[in-house]
Motif scaffolding. Structure first.
Motif, short mmCIF file in Angstrom:
data_model
loop_
_atom_site.label_atom_id
_atom_site.label_comp_id
_atom_site.label_asym_id
_atom_site.label_seq_id
_atom_site.Cartn_x
_atom_site.Cartn_y
_atom_site.Cartn_z
N ILE A 32 0.84 -1.20 -0.06
CA ILE A 32 -0.01 0.08 -0.07
C ILE A 32 1.17 1.37 0.30
CG2 ILE A 32 -1.63 1.36 1.37
CD1 ILE A 32 -2.99 -1.41 2.22
N ASN A 33 1.90 1.32 0.70
CA ASN A 33 3.02 2.41 0.69
C ASN A 33 3.48 2.70 -0.52
OD1 ASN A 33 2.25 2.87 3.56
ND2 ASN A 33 4.21 1.99 4.32
N ARG A 34 3.92 1.31 -1.15
CA ARG A 34 4.44 1.56 -2.58
C ARG A 34 3.57 2.06 -3.65
NH1 ARG A 34 5.75 -3.65 -3.38
NH2 ARG A 34 7.70 -3.43 -1.90
N LEU A 35 2.30 1.72 -3.60
CA LEU A 35 1.28 2.25 -4.46
C LEU A 35 0.87 3.61 -4.17
CD1 LEU A 35 -0.79 1.74 -6.62
CD2 LEU A 35 -2.67 0.96 -4.79
N SER A 36 0.85 4.05 -2.95
CA SER A 36 0.70 5.73 -2.64
C SER A 36 2.00 6.32 -3.03
CB SER A 36 0.27 5.73 -0.96
OG SER A 36 1.46 5.36 -0.23
N LEU A 37 3.09 5.78 -2.96
CA LEU A 37 4.20 6.63 -3.45
C LEU A 37 4.11 6.86 -4.77
CD1 LEU A 37 6.93 7.93 -2.35
CD2 LEU A 37 8.04 5.69 -2.54
N LEU A 38 3.84 5.72 -5.56
CA LEU A 38 3.99 5.82 -7.04
C LEU A 38 2.65 6.72 -7.42
CD1 LEU A 38 4.66 2.18 -7.84
CD2 LEU A 38 6.32 4.07 -8.07
N MET A 39 1.64 6.84 -6.91
CA MET A 39 0.42 7.60 -7.37
C MET A 39 0.93 9.24 -6.83
SD MET A 39 -2.90 5.77 -6.03
CE MET A 39 -4.11 7.09 -6.13
N PHE A 40 1.59 9.34 -5.83
CA PHE A 40 1.81 10.81 -5.56
C PHE A 40 3.20 11.34 -6.61
CE2 PHE A 40 5.11 13.23 -3.11
CZ PHE A 40 4.51 14.49 -2.91
N LEU A 41 4.01 10.39 -7.01
CA LEU A 41 4.97 10.91 -8.06
C LEU A 41 4.50 11.13 -9.40
CD1 LEU A 41 7.98 8.28 -7.04
CD2 LEU A 41 7.89 10.80 -6.45
N ALA A 42 3.41 10.33 -9.60
CA ALA A 42 2.68 10.39 -10.92
C ALA A 42 1.93 11.71 -10.92
CB ALA A 42 1.65 9.41 -11.11
N ALA A 43 1.29 12.19 -9.56
CA ALA A 43 0.47 13.49 -9.54
C ALA A 43 1.81 14.53 -9.72
CB ALA A 43 -0.08 13.29 -8.37
N LEU A 44 2.75 14.21 -8.96
CA LEU A 44 3.93 15.68 -9.04
C LEU A 44 4.22 15.67 -10.49
CD1 LEU A 44 6.16 15.27 -6.20
CD2 LEU A 44 4.50 17.03 -6.71
N ILE A 45 4.38 14.67 -11.19
CA ILE A 45 4.89 14.69 -12.71
C ILE A 45 3.87 15.26 -13.40
CG2 ILE A 45 5.37 13.28 -14.71
CD1 ILE A 45 6.71 11.51 -12.73
N TYR A 46 2.69 15.00 -13.30
CA TYR A 46 1.45 15.57 -14.11
C TYR A 46 1.50 17.21 -13.65
CZ TYR A 46 -3.46 16.72 -15.32
OH TYR A 46 -4.38 17.58 -15.85
N MET A 47 1.54 17.51 -12.56
CA MET A 47 1.47 18.99 -12.03
C MET A 47 2.75 19.72 -12.73
SD MET A 47 0.36 18.80 -8.08
CE MET A 47 0.68 20.35 -7.88
N LEU A 48 4.00 19.15 -12.83
CA LEU A 48 4.88 19.73 -13.55
C LEU A 48 4.56 19.83 -14.90
CD1 LEU A 48 8.01 18.39 -11.74
CD2 LEU A 48 7.39 20.45 -11.75
N ILE A 49 4.16 19.00 -15.66
CA ILE A 49 3.99 18.93 -16.91
C ILE A 49 2.96 20.24 -17.31
CG2 ILE A 49 3.20 17.80 -18.94
CD1 ILE A 49 4.57 15.37 -18.01
N ARG A 50 1.78 19.98 -16.41
CA ARG A 50 0.81 20.99 -16.61
C ARG A 50 0.97 22.52 -16.52
NH1 ARG A 50 -4.28 20.98 -12.92
NH2 ARG A 50 -5.40 22.93 -13.50
N PHE A 51 2.01 22.74 -15.59
CA PHE A 51 2.03 24.14 -15.11
C PHE A 51 3.31 24.61 -15.91
CE2 PHE A 51 0.38 23.03 -10.82
CZ PHE A 51 -0.95 23.86 -10.95
N LEU A 52 4.31 23.92 -16.27
CA LEU A 52 5.38 24.24 -17.31
C LEU A 52 5.12 24.26 -18.74
CD1 LEU A 52 8.29 22.56 -15.29
CD2 LEU A 52 7.71 24.74 -15.05
N PHE A 53 4.36 23.45 -19.12
CA PHE A 53 4.25 23.28 -20.70
C PHE A 53 2.95 23.66 -21.19
CE2 PHE A 53 7.58 20.15 -19.43
CZ PHE A 53 8.78 20.60 -20.05
#
Length: 56
Positions: A32-53
């Protein structure tokens, strides 16, 4: 155990400690910790792409 070592074990970057206790419940918790960590990283990457590009 350090936080960075634990994160590396969650993401399979480092081998698990052979002396750590083994239990199916600990395995579930780590999964469960692994899943939540991967979801958090995916959300960060999405936010970076959305705000920068995709700025309007």
């Amino acid at each position: 155990m350090g936080i960075l070592r634990q994160l590396a074990e969650y993401l399979y970057l480092k081998k698990k400690d052979p002396d750590a206790p083994k239990s199916k419940w600990i395995g579930y918790m780590h999964g469960i910790n692994r899943l939540s960590l991967l979801m958090f990283l995916a959300a960060l990457i999405y936010m970076l792409i959305r705000f920068l590009f995709l700025k309007k």
